[in-house]
Design a protein around this motif. Structure first.
Motif, PDB file in Angstrom:
ATOM      1  N   ALA A 126       0.839  -1.196   0.000  1.00 56.99           N
ATOM      2  CA  ALA A 126       0.000   0.000   0.000  1.00 56.99           C
ATOM      3  C   ALA A 126       0.876   1.249   0.000  1.00 56.99           C
ATOM      4  O   ALA A 126       1.851   1.332   0.752  1.00 56.99           O
ATOM      5  CB  ALA A 126      -0.909   0.002   1.220  1.00 56.99           C
ATOM      6  N   TYR A 127       0.519   2.231  -0.835  1.00 55.15           N
ATOM      7  CA  TYR A 127       1.267   3.475  -0.930  1.00 55.15           C
ATOM      8  C   TYR A 127       0.311   4.663  -1.007  1.00 55.15           C
ATOM      9  O   TYR A 127      -0.867   4.524  -1.349  1.00 55.15           O
ATOM     10  CB  TYR A 127       2.137   3.498  -2.197  1.00 55.15           C
ATOM     11  CG  TYR A 127       3.123   2.381  -2.321  1.00 55.15           C
ATOM     12  CD1 TYR A 127       4.410   2.480  -1.805  1.00 55.15           C
ATOM     13  CD2 TYR A 127       2.763   1.192  -2.967  1.00 55.15           C
ATOM     14  CE1 TYR A 127       5.314   1.444  -1.931  1.00 55.15           C
ATOM     15  CE2 TYR A 127       3.661   0.146  -3.096  1.00 55.15           C
ATOM     16  CZ  TYR A 127       4.942   0.290  -2.568  1.00 55.15           C
ATOM     17  OH  TYR A 127       5.834  -0.751  -2.694  1.00 55.15           O
ATOM     18  N   PHE A 128       0.857   5.838  -0.718  1.00 56.84           N
ATOM     19  CA  PHE A 128       0.173   7.098  -0.983  1.00 56.84           C
ATOM     20  C   PHE A 128       0.175   7.275  -2.496  1.00 56.84           C
ATOM     21  O   PHE A 128       1.224   7.244  -3.137  1.00 56.84           O
ATOM     22  CB  PHE A 128       0.940   8.225  -0.299  1.00 56.84           C
ATOM     23  CG  PHE A 128       0.182   9.528  -0.191  1.00 56.84           C
ATOM     24  CD1 PHE A 128      -1.010   9.753  -0.854  1.00 56.84           C
ATOM     25  CD2 PHE A 128       0.687  10.553   0.599  1.00 56.84           C
ATOM     26  CE1 PHE A 128      -1.691  10.948  -0.748  1.00 56.84           C
ATOM     27  CE2 PHE A 128       0.026  11.762   0.719  1.00 56.84           C
ATOM     28  CZ  PHE A 128      -1.160  11.962   0.049  1.00 56.84           C
ATOM     29  N   ASP A 129      -0.984   7.448  -3.098  1.00 56.93           N
ATOM     30  CA  ASP A 129      -1.068   7.495  -4.552  1.00 56.93           C
ATOM     31  C   ASP A 129      -0.627   8.821  -5.161  1.00 56.93           C
ATOM     32  O   ASP A 129      -0.446   8.920  -6.370  1.00 56.93           O
ATOM     33  CB  ASP A 129      -2.491   7.166  -5.022  1.00 56.93           C
ATOM     34  CG  ASP A 129      -3.526   8.162  -4.515  1.00 56.93           C
ATOM     35  OD1 ASP A 129      -3.205   8.935  -3.588  1.00 56.93           O
ATOM     36  OD2 ASP A 129      -4.662   8.165  -5.036  1.00 56.93           O
ATOM     37  N   ARG A 130      -0.408   9.847  -4.317  1.00 53.22           N
ATOM     38  CA  ARG A 130       0.013  11.154  -4.827  1.00 53.22           C
ATOM     39  C   ARG A 130       1.134  11.689  -3.955  1.00 53.22           C
ATOM     40  O   ARG A 130       0.977  12.680  -3.250  1.00 53.22           O
ATOM     41  CB  ARG A 130      -1.171  12.127  -4.856  1.00 53.22           C
ATOM     42  CG  ARG A 130      -2.288  11.721  -5.807  1.00 53.22           C
ATOM     43  CD  ARG A 130      -3.419  12.726  -5.810  1.00 53.22           C
ATOM     44  NE  ARG A 130      -2.967  14.032  -6.284  1.00 53.22           N
ATOM     45  CZ  ARG A 130      -3.758  15.108  -6.336  1.00 53.22           C
ATOM     46  NH1 ARG A 130      -5.015  15.031  -5.927  1.00 53.22           N
ATOM     47  NH2 ARG A 130      -3.282  16.265  -6.761  1.00 53.22           N
ATOM     48  N   TYR A 131       2.277  11.020  -4.005  1.00 50.65           N
ATOM     49  CA  TYR A 131       3.397  11.405  -3.162  1.00 50.65           C
ATOM     50  C   TYR A 131       4.717  11.272  -3.919  1.00 50.65           C
ATOM     51  O   TYR A 131       5.665  10.660  -3.441  1.00 50.65           O
ATOM     52  CB  TYR A 131       3.404  10.526  -1.907  1.00 50.65           C
ATOM     53  CG  TYR A 131       4.046  11.161  -0.693  1.00 50.65           C
ATOM     54  CD1 TYR A 131       3.626  12.400  -0.223  1.00 50.65           C
ATOM     55  CD2 TYR A 131       5.060  10.496  -0.006  1.00 50.65           C
ATOM     56  CE1 TYR A 131       4.200  12.965   0.892  1.00 50.65           C
ATOM     57  CE2 TYR A 131       5.639  11.065   1.126  1.00 50.65           C
ATOM     58  CZ  TYR A 131       5.198  12.297   1.570  1.00 50.65           C
ATOM     59  OH  TYR A 131       5.772  12.868   2.681  1.00 50.65           O
ATOM     60  N   SER A 171       6.133   7.852  -4.333  1.00 47.82           N
ATOM     61  CA  SER A 171       5.101   6.949  -4.861  1.00 47.82           C
ATOM     62  C   SER A 171       4.056   7.779  -5.586  1.00 47.82           C
ATOM     63  O   SER A 171       3.640   8.832  -5.088  1.00 47.82           O
ATOM     64  CB  SER A 171       4.463   6.121  -3.740  1.00 47.82           C
ATOM     65  OG  SER A 171       3.905   6.962  -2.736  1.00 47.82           O
ATOM     66  N   ASN A 172       3.633   7.283  -6.742  1.00 49.51           N
ATOM     67  CA  ASN A 172       2.657   8.024  -7.524  1.00 49.51           C
ATOM     68  C   ASN A 172       1.913   7.072  -8.449  1.00 49.51           C
ATOM     69  O   ASN A 172       2.499   6.144  -9.008  1.00 49.51           O
ATOM     70  CB  ASN A 172       3.348   9.117  -8.351  1.00 49.51           C
ATOM     71  CG  ASN A 172       2.366  10.124  -8.904  1.00 49.51           C
ATOM     72  OD1 ASN A 172       1.527  10.636  -8.168  1.00 49.51           O
ATOM     73  ND2 ASN A 172       2.454  10.406 -10.191  1.00 49.51           N
ATOM     74  N   GLN A 202      -0.653   2.164 -12.942  1.00 52.60           N
ATOM     75  CA  GLN A 202       0.481   1.490 -12.313  1.00 52.60           C
ATOM     76  C   GLN A 202       1.180   2.435 -11.331  1.00 52.60           C
ATOM     77  O   GLN A 202       1.356   3.611 -11.612  1.00 52.60           O
ATOM     78  CB  GLN A 202       1.483   1.034 -13.375  1.00 52.60           C
ATOM     79  CG  GLN A 202       0.922   0.016 -14.353  1.00 52.60           C
ATOM     80  CD  GLN A 202       0.601  -1.308 -13.694  1.00 52.60           C
ATOM     81  OE1 GLN A 202       1.352  -1.794 -12.861  1.00 52.60           O
ATOM     82  NE2 GLN A 202      -0.527  -1.895 -14.073  1.00 52.60           N
ATOM     83  N   MET A 203       1.587   1.900 -10.182  1.00 55.91           N
ATOM     84  CA  MET A 203       2.338   2.683  -9.220  1.00 55.91           C
ATOM     85  C   MET A 203       3.805   2.738  -9.626  1.00 55.91           C
ATOM     86  O   MET A 203       4.368   1.746 -10.093  1.00 55.91           O
ATOM     87  CB  MET A 203       2.223   2.059  -7.827  1.00 55.91           C
ATOM     88  CG  MET A 203       0.865   2.233  -7.173  1.00 55.91           C
ATOM     89  SD  MET A 203       0.422   3.963  -6.900  1.00 55.91           S
ATOM     90  CE  MET A 203       1.739   4.494  -5.794  1.00 55.91           C
ATOM     91  N   GLY A 236      -1.967   2.024  -4.906  1.00 57.64           N
ATOM     92  CA  GLY A 236      -1.964   3.381  -4.392  1.00 57.64           C
ATOM     93  C   GLY A 236      -3.355   3.897  -4.086  1.00 57.64           C
ATOM     94  O   GLY A 236      -4.296   3.690  -4.870  1.00 57.64           O
ATOM     95  N   TYR A 237      -3.499   4.564  -2.952  1.00 61.99           N
ATOM     96  CA  TYR A 237      -4.764   5.165  -2.515  1.00 61.99           C
ATOM     97  C   TYR A 237      -4.448   6.428  -1.715  1.00 61.99           C
ATOM     98  O   TYR A 237      -3.295   6.651  -1.332  1.00 61.99           O
ATOM     99  CB  TYR A 237      -5.550   4.189  -1.624  1.00 61.99           C
ATOM    100  CG  TYR A 237      -5.952   2.906  -2.297  1.00 61.99           C
ATOM    101  CD1 TYR A 237      -7.114   2.838  -3.068  1.00 61.99           C
ATOM    102  CD2 TYR A 237      -5.173   1.762  -2.169  1.00 61.99           C
ATOM    103  CE1 TYR A 237      -7.486   1.648  -3.696  1.00 61.99           C
ATOM    104  CE2 TYR A 237      -5.535   0.569  -2.799  1.00 61.99           C
ATOM    105  CZ  TYR A 237      -6.691   0.524  -3.550  1.00 61.99           C
ATOM    106  OH  TYR A 237      -7.046  -0.642  -4.170  1.00 61.99           O
TER     107      TYR A 237
END
Length: 257
Positions: free
Chosen positions: A39-44, A48-49, A55-56, A79-80
């Motif tokens: 799991a990642y921050f989707d706008r970082y 992570s993006n 695709q992350m 990502g979320y």
């Protein structure tokens, strides 16, 4: 009817083949190890993006893949919004994350000791505002309007969340500072400088390192409810140390600096 000699030969062949036949079903069912759902921050970005193709990508994804290859583990990257991503790991909908090992996160996840990357923390503010340049402690920040993003473990652990306005994401916080709606934002240097460039706010916002705050240590973690979580974390810890000693982590970081 088979002759006695033929029956003896057939019996000997069966005895030799039985062990191989017994192994055949196991070989047929053998499958690759399950992919761990990260799991990642989707706008970082650049950590992570979520790309246009769904695709992350980013520094954390590259680091996790590189260390995982050494540990013999494979991953899926999801990502979320950050608060939601962490909740999904806590509920068991996803398996792992790479972030600061705060007390709240340690309640549901086990983390490696060695971080994949360490970044410095600092203060972001309007270039024309001189007040943030004189702040020397967390309590002194109360005099200014402070912002952060929802799910920030660093803000929860090292700052005073009761004095912080939490927005959906870091970019919204930076825009509000530029507009004068907020005054300061404590954040990761590597990530936030990239966000400011992308938002074209470099002429409006300034940065000041804060030596009284600890760095941000991004450690690989796995939910406690995952089978054999302790053993997998130990494998990732050993692989992280090996990658660090070989210079592999630093080589990946250089591509994003």
């Amino acid at each position: 009817m088979l002759r006695l000699q033929d029956r003896l030969f057939e019996s000997a062949v069966r005895r030799r083949c039985l062990p191989l036949l017994a192994l055949a079903p196991l070989a047929g069912r053998a499958e690759p190890a399950a992919r761990l759902r990260m799991a990642y921050f989707d706008r970082y970005p650049p950590l992570s993006n979520l790309g246009d193709t769904g695709q992350m990508h980013g520094l954390l994804i590259d680091l996790v893949n590189a260390v995982g290859a050494r540990a013999g583990l494979r991953f899926e990257h999801h990502g979320y919004p950050w608060a939601r991503a962490q909740a999904m790991v806590e509920r068991g909908e996803l398996d792992g994350l790479c972030t600061n090992a705060t007390p709240a996160r340690k309640a549901y996840a086990l983390f490696c000791d060695t971080p994949l990357v360490v970044t410095s923390m600092g203060l972001f503010f309007r270039r024309k505002d001189s007040r943030p340049r004189h702040l020397n402690s967390v309590p002194e920040m109360r005099a200014l309007r402070q912002g952060s993003y929802r799910g920030s473990g660093f803000a929860q652990q090292h700052l005073e969340p009761e004095h912080i306005v939490f927005d959906h994401d870091a970019e919204s916080v930076l825009r509000r500072i530029a507009l004068g709606d907020l005054d300061i934002y404590v954040a990761d240097d590597l990530v936030t400088r990239s966000q400011i460039r992308r938002l074209k706010l470099s002429q409006q916002l300034d940065y000041r390192p804060l030596g009284f705050l600890p760095p941000s240590r991004y450690r690989w973690g796995l939910r406690l409810s995952y089978p054999d979580a302790g053993a997998l974390v130990r494998r990732m810890e050993a692989a992280t140390q090996q990658a660090q000693q070989a210079g592999a982590l630093r080589a990946i970081l250089k591509r994003y600096e």
